[in-house]
Design a protein around this motif. Structure first.
Motif, PDB file in Angstrom:
ATOM      1  N   GLY A   1      13.971  -2.557  13.106  1.00 45.13           N
ATOM      2  CA  GLY A   1      14.639  -3.160  14.247  1.00 45.13           C
ATOM      3  C   GLY A   1      13.781  -4.144  15.004  1.00 45.13           C
ATOM      4  O   GLY A   1      14.312  -5.006  15.712  1.00 45.13           O
ATOM      5  N   ARG A   2      12.462  -4.042  14.892  1.00 45.93           N
ATOM      6  CA  ARG A   2      11.592  -4.978  15.602  1.00 45.93           C
ATOM      7  C   ARG A   2      11.416  -6.274  14.825  1.00 45.93           C
ATOM      8  O   ARG A   2      11.132  -7.317  15.408  1.00 45.93           O
ATOM      9  CB  ARG A   2      10.213  -4.348  15.827  1.00 45.93           C
ATOM     10  N   LEU A   3      11.577  -6.207  13.517  1.00 42.87           N
ATOM     11  CA  LEU A   3      11.281  -7.356  12.666  1.00 42.87           C
ATOM     12  C   LEU A   3      12.528  -8.200  12.462  1.00 42.87           C
ATOM     13  O   LEU A   3      13.625  -7.681  12.258  1.00 42.87           O
ATOM     14  CB  LEU A   3      10.757  -6.866  11.315  1.00 42.87           C
ATOM     15  N   SER A   4      12.354  -9.505  12.503  1.00 45.05           N
ATOM     16  CA  SER A   4      13.425 -10.435  12.159  1.00 45.05           C
ATOM     17  C   SER A   4      12.890 -11.433  11.144  1.00 45.05           C
ATOM     18  O   SER A   4      11.679 -11.531  10.927  1.00 45.05           O
ATOM     19  CB  SER A   4      13.934 -11.174  13.404  1.00 45.05           C
ATOM     20  N   VAL A   5      13.813 -12.150  10.497  1.00 47.20           N
ATOM     21  CA  VAL A   5      13.399 -13.144   9.509  1.00 47.20           C
ATOM     22  C   VAL A   5      14.103 -14.457   9.801  1.00 47.20           C
ATOM     23  O   VAL A   5      15.247 -14.484  10.255  1.00 47.20           O
ATOM     24  CB  VAL A   5      13.711 -12.680   8.065  1.00 47.20           C
ATOM     25  N   THR A   6      13.391 -15.545   9.564  1.00 47.55           N
ATOM     26  CA  THR A   6      13.956 -16.881   9.738  1.00 47.55           C
ATOM     27  C   THR A   6      13.624 -17.700   8.497  1.00 47.55           C
ATOM     28  O   THR A   6      12.616 -17.460   7.826  1.00 47.55           O
ATOM     29  CB  THR A   6      13.380 -17.588  10.974  1.00 47.55           C
ATOM     30  N   ALA A   7      14.488 -18.668   8.200  1.00 52.02           N
ATOM     31  CA  ALA A   7      14.302 -19.511   7.022  1.00 52.02           C
ATOM     32  C   ALA A   7      13.940 -20.923   7.455  1.00 52.02           C
ATOM     33  O   ALA A   7      14.335 -21.393   8.528  1.00 52.02           O
ATOM     34  CB  ALA A   7      15.570 -19.519   6.165  1.00 52.02           C
ATOM     35  N   GLY A   8      13.184 -21.606   6.599  1.00 54.83           N
ATOM     36  CA  GLY A   8      12.808 -22.982   6.864  1.00 54.83           C
ATOM     37  C   GLY A   8      12.381 -23.659   5.583  1.00 54.83           C
ATOM     38  O   GLY A   8      12.415 -23.071   4.496  1.00 54.83           O
ATOM     39  N   THR A   9      11.956 -24.884   5.697  1.00 55.34           N
ATOM     40  CA  THR A   9      11.483 -25.660   4.553  1.00 55.34           C
ATOM     41  C   THR A   9      10.262 -26.444   4.961  1.00 55.34           C
ATOM     42  O   THR A   9      10.215 -27.044   6.051  1.00 55.34           O
ATOM     43  CB  THR A   9      12.572 -26.625   4.043  1.00 55.34           C
ATOM     44  N   SER A  10       9.257 -26.433   4.099  1.00 53.73           N
ATOM     45  CA  SER A  10       8.034 -27.200   4.327  1.00 53.73           C
ATOM     46  C   SER A  10       7.717 -27.974   3.059  1.00 53.73           C
ATOM     47  O   SER A  10       7.520 -27.381   1.996  1.00 53.73           O
ATOM     48  CB  SER A  10       6.878 -26.257   4.685  1.00 53.73           C
ATOM     49  N   ASP A  11       7.663 -29.304   3.173  1.00 54.00           N
ATOM     50  CA  ASP A  11       7.394 -30.156   2.010  1.00 54.00           C
ATOM     51  C   ASP A  11       8.337 -29.822   0.855  1.00 54.00           C
ATOM     52  O   ASP A  11       7.923 -29.679  -0.298  1.00 54.00           O
ATOM     53  CB  ASP A  11       5.936 -30.001   1.558  1.00 54.00           C
ATOM     54  N   ASP A  12       9.617 -29.678   1.187  1.00 55.69           N
ATOM     55  CA  ASP A  12      10.667 -29.377   0.203  1.00 55.69           C
ATOM     56  C   ASP A  12      10.512 -28.007  -0.450  1.00 55.69           C
ATOM     57  O   ASP A  12      11.134 -27.728  -1.476  1.00 55.69           O
ATOM     58  CB  ASP A  12      10.715 -30.447  -0.899  1.00 55.69           C
ATOM     59  N   ASP A  13       9.699 -27.136   0.134  1.00 53.56           N
ATOM     60  CA  ASP A  13       9.500 -25.792  -0.405  1.00 53.56           C
ATOM     61  C   ASP A  13      10.122 -24.786   0.568  1.00 53.56           C
ATOM     62  O   ASP A  13       9.577 -24.557   1.654  1.00 53.56           O
ATOM     63  CB  ASP A  13       8.006 -25.518  -0.578  1.00 53.56           C
ATOM     64  N   PRO A  14      11.260 -24.164   0.217  1.00 49.63           N
ATOM     65  CA  PRO A  14      11.901 -23.215   1.134  1.00 49.63           C
ATOM     66  C   PRO A  14      11.015 -21.988   1.359  1.00 49.63           C
ATOM     67  O   PRO A  14      10.379 -21.487   0.438  1.00 49.63           O
ATOM     68  CB  PRO A  14      13.197 -22.831   0.404  1.00 49.63           C
ATOM     69  N   PHE A  15      11.005 -21.503   2.605  1.00 49.20           N
ATOM     70  CA  PHE A  15      10.210 -20.326   2.922  1.00 49.20           C
ATOM     71  C   PHE A  15      10.990 -19.414   3.851  1.00 49.20           C
ATOM     72  O   PHE A  15      12.003 -19.799   4.443  1.00 49.20           O
ATOM     73  CB  PHE A  15       8.870 -20.722   3.561  1.00 49.20           C
ATOM     74  N   VAL A  16      10.488 -18.191   3.977  1.00 52.77           N
ATOM     75  CA  VAL A  16      11.033 -17.207   4.918  1.00 52.77           C
ATOM     76  C   VAL A  16       9.862 -16.681   5.741  1.00 52.77           C
ATOM     77  O   VAL A  16       8.798 -16.371   5.192  1.00 52.77           O
ATOM     78  CB  VAL A  16      11.743 -16.050   4.185  1.00 52.77           C
ATOM     79  N   GLU A  17      10.060 -16.594   7.057  1.00 48.93           N
ATOM     80  CA  GLU A  17       9.036 -16.047   7.939  1.00 48.93           C
ATOM     81  C   GLU A  17       9.470 -14.677   8.442  1.00 48.93           C
ATOM     82  O   GLU A  17      10.630 -14.495   8.838  1.00 48.93           O
ATOM     83  CB  GLU A  17       8.786 -16.974   9.129  1.00 48.93           C
ATOM     84  N   LEU A  18       8.542 -13.729   8.410  1.00 48.22           N
ATOM     85  CA  LEU A  18       8.761 -12.400   8.970  1.00 48.22           C
ATOM     86  C   LEU A  18       8.173 -12.403  10.369  1.00 48.22           C
ATOM     87  O   LEU A  18       6.970 -12.660  10.555  1.00 48.22           O
ATOM     88  CB  LEU A  18       8.084 -11.334   8.111  1.00 48.22           C
ATOM     89  N   VAL A  19       9.030 -12.132  11.379  1.00 51.92           N
ATOM     90  CA  VAL A  19       8.680 -12.357  12.776  1.00 51.92           C
ATOM     91  C   VAL A  19       8.820 -11.070  13.585  1.00 51.92           C
ATOM     92  O   VAL A  19       9.831 -10.359  13.472  1.00 51.92           O
ATOM     93  CB  VAL A  19       9.571 -13.465  13.381  1.00 51.92           C
ATOM     94  N   ASP A  20       7.808 -10.785  14.388  1.00 48.19           N
ATOM     95  CA  ASP A  20       7.848  -9.684  15.350  1.00 48.19           C
ATOM     96  C   ASP A  20       7.893 -10.308  16.738  1.00 48.19           C
ATOM     97  O   ASP A  20       6.864 -10.759  17.245  1.00 48.19           O
ATOM     98  CB  ASP A  20       6.621  -8.793  15.191  1.00 48.19           C
TER      99      ASP A  20
END
Length: 244
Positions: free
Chosen positions: A148-167
């Motif tokens: 419940g504390r962790l969330s995830v967000t998506a993005g792209t860097s230099d055309d490389d898709p990524f996911v960030e794990l966020v507290d």
């Protein structure tokens, strides 16, 4: 951390990679015993690498698929092992419609290859193994924080898709989007449970993974630390995955 010196591959090897694995107990001492838990981790590492090399991110590995990667485990000092991966023959051509998700260009691998090494296989092997490290680090983060504390967000860097794990507002880890997709698969989670099997020993505190320095200017090391949630996952508990 032990010194990690890997010799060049023998003649005839089409692709090679290795990782140093170190286990330490709650007493900060090496876990010197080689038992069924360590063997399970070694066998899972071999299985994971072959799955990632042979199939794409959206496919299940067929049971009769040959394993192109041969793995060997070599002890160095107590509690430390070098896990070596070698491809000695070029795999058969892929079946129509099958894709290789891990044949991404990797300039550092191509730069370091020798005339005997198949550059495409080399890049695929390294990409798959680095993806495995990302997956293990994801498990460490997901089991190291309350549900419940962790969330995830998506993005792209230099055309490389990524996911960030966020507290909250703190980014704990960024991984390739392909790793996050793989983490949803039950067969991949089962492989990860095998890779982390030594944590069934309640005296094990950390597992350290060190990348092959042949492919890096710096010797990158990653640490996974024991927690009760991690041990529960290894024993078969469901993995809590925040919605993307």
């Amino acid at each position: 951390m032990s010194n990690f010196s890997v010799p060049s591959p023998p003649p005839g090897v089409r692709a090679f990679d290795s990782v140093l694995v170190e286990y330490r107990t709650v007493h900060r001492q090496p876990r010197v015993v080689f038992d069924d838990l360590a063997r399970e981790a070694f066998e899972a590492a071999a299985q994971m690498t072959n799955v990632l090399l042979v199939v794409g991110a959206g496919e299940d590995a067929p049971s009769d698929e040959p394993s192109p990667v041969v793995c060997t485990l070599n002890p160095t000092v107590p509690g430390s092992y070098v896990l070596r991966y070698e491809i000695r023959e070029t795999p058969e051509p892929e079946a129509p419609g099958r894709t290789r998700s891990f044949l991404r260009p990797q300039p550092r691998a191509a730069r370091d290859t020798t005339p005997e090494v198949d550059a495409v296989l080399q890049e695929a092997l390294i990409s798959g193994n680095r993806e495995t490290v990302e997956l293990l680090l994801c498990i460490g983060v997901l089991t190291g924080i309350d549900d419940g504390r962790l969330s995830v967000t998506a993005g792209t860097s230099d055309d490389d898709p990524f996911v960030e794990l966020v507290d909250g507002i703190r980014v704990l880890q960024r991984v390739h989007r392909s790793a996050w997709v793989l983490l949803q698969r039950e067969d991949i989670q089962d492989c990860l449970r095998g890779l982390l099997a030594p944590f069934k020993d309640d005296q094990l505190y950390t597992m350290t993974l060190v990348e092959n320095p042949h492919f890096n200017n710096l010797q990158a090391a990653y640490v996974i630390t024991a927690s009760q949630k991690l041990r529960d996952f290894v024993e078969g508990a469901a993995l809590y995955l925040p919605s993307l």
